[in-house]
Structures are given as C-alpha cells and as structure tokens.
Write a protein that holds these residues in place. Structure first.
Motif, short mmCIF file in Angstrom:
data_model
loop_
_atom_site.label_atom_id
_atom_site.label_comp_id
_atom_site.label_asym_id
_atom_site.label_seq_id
_atom_site.Cartn_x
_atom_site.Cartn_y
_atom_site.Cartn_z
N ASP A 175 0.84 -1.20 0.00
CA ASP A 175 0.00 0.00 0.00
C ASP A 175 0.87 1.24 0.00
N ARG A 188 0.43 5.21 0.35
CA ARG A 188 -0.60 6.14 0.81
C ARG A 188 0.02 7.52 1.05
N THR A 230 -0.66 11.64 2.14
CA THR A 230 -1.53 12.54 2.88
C THR A 230 -1.11 13.97 2.58
N GLU A 244 -5.19 -1.14 -7.31
CA GLU A 244 -6.19 -0.08 -7.12
C GLU A 244 -5.48 1.26 -7.04
N ARG A 275 -6.52 5.13 -6.29
CA ARG A 275 -7.62 6.01 -5.89
C ARG A 275 -7.09 7.40 -5.57
N PHE A 276 -7.87 8.39 -5.98
CA PHE A 276 -7.56 9.78 -5.66
C PHE A 276 -8.56 10.25 -4.61
N GLU A 277 -8.19 10.03 -3.36
CA GLU A 277 -9.06 10.38 -2.24
C GLU A 277 -8.87 11.85 -1.87
N PRO A 278 -9.80 12.43 -1.11
CA PRO A 278 -9.71 13.86 -0.78
C PRO A 278 -8.40 14.28 -0.13
N ASP A 279 -7.82 13.39 0.68
CA ASP A 279 -6.59 13.78 1.39
C ASP A 279 -5.33 13.20 0.78
N VAL A 305 -3.92 7.03 -3.12
CA VAL A 305 -3.73 5.70 -2.54
C VAL A 305 -3.55 4.70 -3.68
#
Length: 328
Positions: free
Chosen positions: A275, A277, A279, A310, A312-316, A319
């Motif tokens: 993973d 990740r 921030t 996977e 992903r373009f998350e708000p913070d 990932v």
C-alpha cells in the motif's frame, strides 16, 4: 669396426631407455596403437587414467571406455585417418577408472616402418573437461545476456514511445531520463543479486534515491522480508518510480506538511500486499485522462505480477494498492 658398432648399439640402448623414461614420467597421456587400432603402449599417465594393469595391456580395449553417445563422433575421423594413414584430431568422452566421464582431446600421427609400411598411430590425449565446461558456462552467460539485453531494449523503446505520446516535446528528455533512472535502479539491484531476486525494501528505497528523497522525514516505509523475481522487480520498480515522481511534483512530497507511507505485508505463503498512501493538506483532483503513468502504475503491474491494482484519488491524497495473488 666391431668396437664402433658396439658403441653405437650401446648409445641406441641408452637413447631407447631415455625415451621410455620420458614417456613414462611425463604428465602427458601418451599412447601407441597398431595397424588394427589396438593399444600396444600406454604410458603411466594414461594407464592411471584408465586403470590399466601394464601386465594385461593386451586385454585392454580402449573403445569400451568411450561414451555411447560419442561412438559415432569418434568413429568417422578415426576410421578415415586409419584408412588414409593421415593425422587426426578429435574430442570425445571417456570413462575414467573411477567411473567418471571426461572429455579427452586426442591428437595422433601415423607411424611408418623403414619399408614405408603403416604401423599404426601414435598420439597424446589431453583432458579438456574443465576448459569445455567453462566455454559452455560462457556460452550460457552470453545467451542470457543477449536475452536480457533484448528485453531491456524492448522496455526502453516502450518507455520512449509512451513518454513521447504523453509529454510535450520540450519536456521529453527530462521525463524520459527520469523513467530510465527508475529502470536502472531496479536493474542495479538485480545485478547485485546475480539477477535472482530483489527485496521489496531495497526496491522501494532505490526509487526514492532516484528522486533524491532518501532520508526525507516525510517518508516512511516498512514491511517484512519479501523478495520478488527479476521481471516483477523491473515492472514494480517502474511503477514505484512513477508514483514517487508524481508525489514530488503534485503530491505529498510537493508540500512541507505532506506525508507518504509505503507498507507491505504477507497474507500467506504466496500472497502479499503493498500500500502506497499519501496525505496532503489540499484536495486531490483525479486526472481527466489516463496517461502513461496510469499504464505503468496499473496496467503493466497487473499483467506482470498477475495481481490486482487499485489507484484512488481520495480527498486527502493518492492511494495505490497492489495485491499479488498466487499463481493459478
């Protein structure tokens, strides 16, 4: 006259004894055969090789020591030389006294009597097993190098074409050079490990080094000791490099307060997960189209490792997750 003849005979006896002594003590394996191909003399080195009792030389058949697969290989040059009374050179495998087959190079010349009659062959055998084995290792390595070089050229050409399609001309050289640096980092690790496998820890650390971010306090990575094969290492290294450069330009590494963690864990013997990740303090917006970066980070990785990716373009922050499945 009789005194001179006696002296001549004495000198001949001395010369014969000297020749026999030289033949017996030399490390070279010398032999002499008659007109039918049977051995009439084997020196000490060759008798030790075959384990022949000198008192029973007349019972020894050298052809019985020949490897079955090499009978035809030897028969033709030997037969032709015996029929034409000409020299010959041939290599074949012979069984040593301990039962081990060794590759022997035989060089022989015809021997003639004073009346010109053919008496047989005289020759020397040389054990060339180590030399031939080394040449065969060498051939394997050259073939392997050629195979890897072709694969590398294919990858480099693919990177060049994809970079050209997705990058403005004035930025092509920088983008292309950066991606090659990522590929070179993975290859350096593989060379250091004799092209066997690479640990995920070294793979991750190496890609951060290519963007000069090793030791940056915003980055943390950890996981158990997991190794990946060369093909997986090259592709995964390219994906990690793409993630790292994107983070440096647009993500966590582009702002002082950003944070980036890379973790991996083994799920069972044949399954593991990684993973990535990030921030960040500002909202993350997904790109409008899928470019070369998406191909490298998702499509190429899934095909190479037979895994599931996977992105992903998350708000913070971004990932990216990879799960490697066991082979079907």
């Amino acid at each position: 006259m009789l005194q001179r003849r006696g002296h001549s005979n004495q000198m001949k006896m001395i010369d014969d004894e000297l020749a026999i002594a030289v033949a017996e003590t030399t490390p070279a394996m010398l032999w002499m055969g008659d007109a039918s191909g049977r051995c009439v003399f084997l020196n000490g080195a060759l008798r030790r090789f075959w384990g022949v009792d000198p008192e029973r030389l007349d019972e020894f058949d050298w052809t019985s020591t020949l490897h079955p697969d090499d009978i035809e290989l030897l028969s033709r040059p030997f037969g032709e030389a015996m029929a034409a009374h000409t020299p010959f050179v041939v290599e074949a495998r012979y069984k040593r006294a301990d039962g081990v087959y060794r590759i022997m190079r035989t060089e022989a010349n015809p021997r003639f009597g004073r009346d010109g009659s053919f008496l047989g062959m005289t020759g020397v055998n040389t054990d060339v097993t180590e030399q031939r084995d080394a040449e065969q290792q060498s051939r394997y390595l050259m073939g392997e190098l050629n195979h890897r070089t072709k694969n590398l050229i294919t990858v480099v050409m693919a990177i060049a074409r994809a970079t050209a399609r997705s990058t403005e001309p004035e930025r092509f050289l920088d983008a292309f050079s950066s991606r090659l640096s990522g590929l070179a980092s993975s290859n350096d690790l593989l060379v250091a490990k004799d092209w066997t496998s690479v640990s995920l820890r070294d793979l991750v650390a190496g890609q951060f080094q290519t963007i000069s971010m090793e030791g940056d306090g915003r980055i943390a990575f950890d996981g158990p000791d997991i190794s990946v094969c060369p093909q997986h290492a090259q592709t995964l290294g390219m994906a990690l490099h793409e993630l790292a450069t994107n983070s440096l330009k647009h993500g966590a590494l582009a702002e002082p307060s950003g944070r980036l963690t890379v973790t991996w864990r083994a799920k069972d013997r044949d399954r593991w997960r990684m993973d990535w990740r990030e921030t960040v303090s500002r909202p993350v917006v997904a790109p409008e189209r899928k470019g070369f970066g998406h191909v490298v980070m998702v499509d190429m990785v899934e095909r190479a490792v037979d895994g599931k990716v996977e992105l992903r373009f998350e708000p913070d922050g971004v990932v990216w997750s990879l799960e490697v499945r066991p082979p079907a």
